[in-house]
Design a protein around this motif. Structure first.
Motif, PDB file in Angstrom:
ATOM      1  N   LEU A  46      19.090 -44.701 -12.114  1.00  0.00           N
ATOM      2  CA  LEU A  46      20.383 -44.660 -11.424  1.00  0.00           C
ATOM      3  C   LEU A  46      20.468 -43.454 -10.494  1.00  0.00           C
ATOM      4  O   LEU A  46      20.813 -43.590  -9.310  1.00  0.00           O
ATOM      5  CB  LEU A  46      21.524 -44.625 -12.450  1.00  0.00           C
ATOM      6  N   VAL A  47      20.110 -42.269 -11.020  1.00  0.00           N
ATOM      7  CA  VAL A  47      20.205 -41.051 -10.213  1.00  0.00           C
ATOM      8  C   VAL A  47      19.231 -41.117  -9.035  1.00  0.00           C
ATOM      9  O   VAL A  47      19.569 -40.753  -7.904  1.00  0.00           O
ATOM     10  CB  VAL A  47      19.933 -39.818 -11.102  1.00  0.00           C
ATOM     11  N   HIS A  48      18.044 -41.623  -9.297  1.00  0.00           N
ATOM     12  CA  HIS A  48      17.012 -41.772  -8.267  1.00  0.00           C
ATOM     13  C   HIS A  48      17.520 -42.661  -7.132  1.00  0.00           C
ATOM     14  O   HIS A  48      17.338 -42.364  -5.951  1.00  0.00           O
ATOM     15  CB  HIS A  48      15.772 -42.384  -8.923  1.00  0.00           C
ATOM     16  N   MET A  49      18.190 -43.750  -7.517  1.00  0.00           N
ATOM     17  CA  MET A  49      18.707 -44.672  -6.499  1.00  0.00           C
ATOM     18  C   MET A  49      19.844 -44.028  -5.703  1.00  0.00           C
ATOM     19  O   MET A  49      19.855 -44.077  -4.470  1.00  0.00           O
ATOM     20  CB  MET A  49      19.189 -45.951  -7.175  1.00  0.00           C
ATOM     21  N   ILE A 226      21.581 -51.544  -9.789  1.00  0.00           N
ATOM     22  CA  ILE A 226      20.217 -51.105  -9.467  1.00  0.00           C
ATOM     23  C   ILE A 226      19.573 -52.067  -8.468  1.00  0.00           C
ATOM     24  O   ILE A 226      18.942 -51.651  -7.493  1.00  0.00           O
ATOM     25  CB  ILE A 226      19.367 -51.013 -10.757  1.00  0.00           C
ATOM     26  N   LEU A 227      19.749 -53.368  -8.725  1.00  0.00           N
ATOM     27  CA  LEU A 227      19.119 -54.362  -7.846  1.00  0.00           C
ATOM     28  C   LEU A 227      19.662 -54.252  -6.421  1.00  0.00           C
ATOM     29  O   LEU A 227      18.902 -54.167  -5.456  1.00  0.00           O
ATOM     30  CB  LEU A 227      19.357 -55.772  -8.401  1.00  0.00           C
ATOM     31  N   SER A 232      18.730 -52.657  -1.078  1.00  0.00           N
ATOM     32  CA  SER A 232      19.466 -52.499   0.187  1.00  0.00           C
ATOM     33  C   SER A 232      18.684 -51.600   1.150  1.00  0.00           C
ATOM     34  O   SER A 232      18.684 -51.835   2.352  1.00  0.00           O
ATOM     35  CB  SER A 232      20.851 -51.913  -0.077  1.00  0.00           C
ATOM     36  N   MET A 233      17.994 -50.578   0.591  1.00  0.00           N
ATOM     37  CA  MET A 233      17.236 -49.671   1.470  1.00  0.00           C
ATOM     38  C   MET A 233      16.077 -50.411   2.116  1.00  0.00           C
ATOM     39  O   MET A 233      15.818 -50.270   3.316  1.00  0.00           O
ATOM     40  CB  MET A 233      16.717 -48.494   0.644  1.00  0.00           C
ATOM     41  N   VAL A 234      15.368 -51.215   1.306  1.00  0.00           N
ATOM     42  CA  VAL A 234      14.217 -51.957   1.821  1.00  0.00           C
ATOM     43  C   VAL A 234      14.681 -52.973   2.862  1.00  0.00           C
ATOM     44  O   VAL A 234      14.094 -53.087   3.948  1.00  0.00           O
ATOM     45  CB  VAL A 234      13.477 -52.662   0.661  1.00  0.00           C
TER      46      VAL A 234
END
Lengths: 244, 253
Positions: A46-49, A226-227, A232-234
């Motif tokens: 979560l934090v990474h995202m 998470i999904l 969304s970035m990709v």
């Protein structure tokens, strides 16, 4: 009634977990370990995202964020020291999570016995997510190795520039096969979370008919966040919203 | 109605078994599953063949002796029902019904569809005793029990030990059985003195023979008594708590 087909004592505990204490040689103890490390890994994911969503604010913002990770609690402690504590803790959580899964899977396979049911099983509760936890975990591990090679070490990205996170993400996600790998891996991860983030409540003994529905909703919400957040970035790079 | 049967036949434990096809003709839709099997066995007896061996005792769903894997479903197509209370109206005319014994390393086949589930007795035995006053019966309400605890304990105590949870579990875990047996004592005041010693002892015995729970939840839907997997969570909680409580050797709970 004589029968020589004695029950096999299949799961005499191995001593592997003995140094952690007898609790961690038991199935229930290992499941408890899996749940706790799972919570840690959920927190990391979560934090990474959230941190990397800064990519939508531009190169300066995300590169600043990446740099700030190296300077956590600086100048109280030397640069990168907190970051390395996180890295070591994270690696330990992965190791324990996977080790426990390995031990428990072996025990369950032994307990299953040699003869399988011939008729097709009718499953009423087993779902795709819970059935794919083991192989899904393997896929996530393989993805993790690729992900580190791609965006941490840069082996998998010829245009990698150390420290320029924005450039690295864009140049990596621009490649369609890589984008597909990322999106598939996030779907697998979301399925893993869908079962894992619910299952951990059971393993930790947190069940109450009044709140049981919330456990499922928590897992669904976590998996969806998470999904959506990660893909969304990709997708933003693929459709050309984010460019160099 | 007529049905076709594919039944696991195995003369005794150490002999390889095989599936043999039978036909059950003119079965009343109101017959129970075992009455249908009785009918087949009667024909086999008349023909001088060995009848199909299967466990059954009370035939009213309370003893736990019976248990067959019917078309890949423990206790057959009807949820919350033991095999003995499944009726032929749940099947269609001409249907092929595959009947298998419970499969698990801890449940060796004794003959045909009969498996040895005495390992469950071993789990119960390892739980030991409860401390209770003997002599004349205590007053009905001498020991207060919260209503919700009484209800939950009763739900857990409904377990008849049939083994369907193990048969249904892709991991061959016996967590639902063991947790039901642990929970129905651990929720009640009478079960408190030995609560944590009992939990550890029964879990350890279970783990020697059975697989590990991955929270599929398949046991819950297979259980003829609809016992909830909540009891598994409560067992997990007591097992972790026991690690600390049992350290207090002076006896404080």
């Amino acid at each position: 009634m004589p029968t020589t087909n004695k029950r096999a004592e299949v799961n005499r505990r191995s001593g592997w977990g003995e140094w952690l204490g007898p609790f961690f040689t038991s199935d229930l103890g290992l499941k408890w370990l899996m749940a706790l490390t799972g919570i840690g890994l959920l927190g990391f994911v979560l934090v990474h995202m959230v941190g990397n969503l800064k990519v939508f604010f531009g190169a300066e913002e995300i590169n600043l964020y990446a740099e700030s990770l190296r300077e956590l609690l600086y100048p109280l402690v030397p640069k990168q020291s907190v970051l390395w504590m996180f890295r070591i803790g994270l690696a330990a959580m992965f190791v324990f999570h996977i080790w426990a899964a390995w031990v428990l899977t072996n025990r369950s396979h032994k307990a299953r016995g040699d003869i399988k049911y011939q008729a097709k099983r009718r499953y009423d509760a087993v779902n795709y997510a819970s059935r794919t936890m083991r192989w899904g975990g393997v896929i996530i591990l393989l993805f993790l190795i690729f992900h580190l090679a791609d965006l941490t070490f840069g082996y998998a990205n010829p245009e990698f520039v150390p420290g320029d996170v924005y450039n690295n993400m864009i140049t990596s996600f621009e490649r369609t096969p890589v984008a597909v790998i990322y999106i598939v891996a996030q779907v697998v991860l979301a399925l893993h979370i869908y079962h894992g983030a619910w299952s951990m409540f059971q393993s930790l003994g947190l069940a109450n008919p009044r709140f049981n529905d919330w456990r499922r909703w928590f897992a669904v919400a976590f998996a969806v966040v998470i999904l959506v957040g990660s893909t969304s970035m990709v997708l933003a790079v693929q459709v050309g919203y984010l460019t160099l | 109605m007529d049905v076709r049967l594919r039944v696991w036949r195995q003369p005794k434990g150490d002999v390889t078994g095989e599936f043999i096809d039978y036909e059950a003709n003119d079965v009343s839709p109101e017959a129970s599953f075992f009455e249908m099997l009785d009918q087949v066995n009667e024909a086999l007896n008349h023909a001088g063949e060995d009848p199909i061996a299967f466990d059954s005792d009370c035939r009213e769903g309370i003893c736990g002796a019976c248990g067959l894997m019917i078309n890949g479903s423990p206790h057959g197509p009807q949820q919350g029902t033991a095999t003995c209370q499944v009726h032929m109206r749940k099947f269609t005319d001409g249907q092929l019904i595959t009947i298998e014994p419970w499969r698990a390393a801890a449940f060796p086949v004794i003959k045909d569809l009969v498996v040895d589930r005495s390992i469950f007795d071993e789990i119960i035995e390892s739980g030991g005793f409860i401390s209770a006053n003997i002599g004349s019966a205590p007053d009905a309400n001498a020991v207060p029990v919260p209503h919700t605890a009484a209800e939950s304990a009763m739900d857990a105590a409904a377990c008849i030990g049939c083994g369907a949870c193990v048969a249904a579990c892709p991991n061959s875990a016996a967590n639902l059985f063991t947790a039901a047996k642990i929970t129905h004592l651990n929720l009640l005041p009478q079960g408190q003195p030995e609560r944590y010693l009992r939990t550890v002892a029964m879990v350890e015995t279970m783990e020697e023979y059975f697989g590990s729970c991955t929270n599929f939840g398949e046991c819950e839907t297979a259980c003829p008594k609809n016992i909830s997997i909540d009891v598994i969570a409560w067992m997990n909680r007591d097992f972790v708590a026991a690690q600390w409580k049992n350290l207090l050797k002076a006896g404080q709970a």
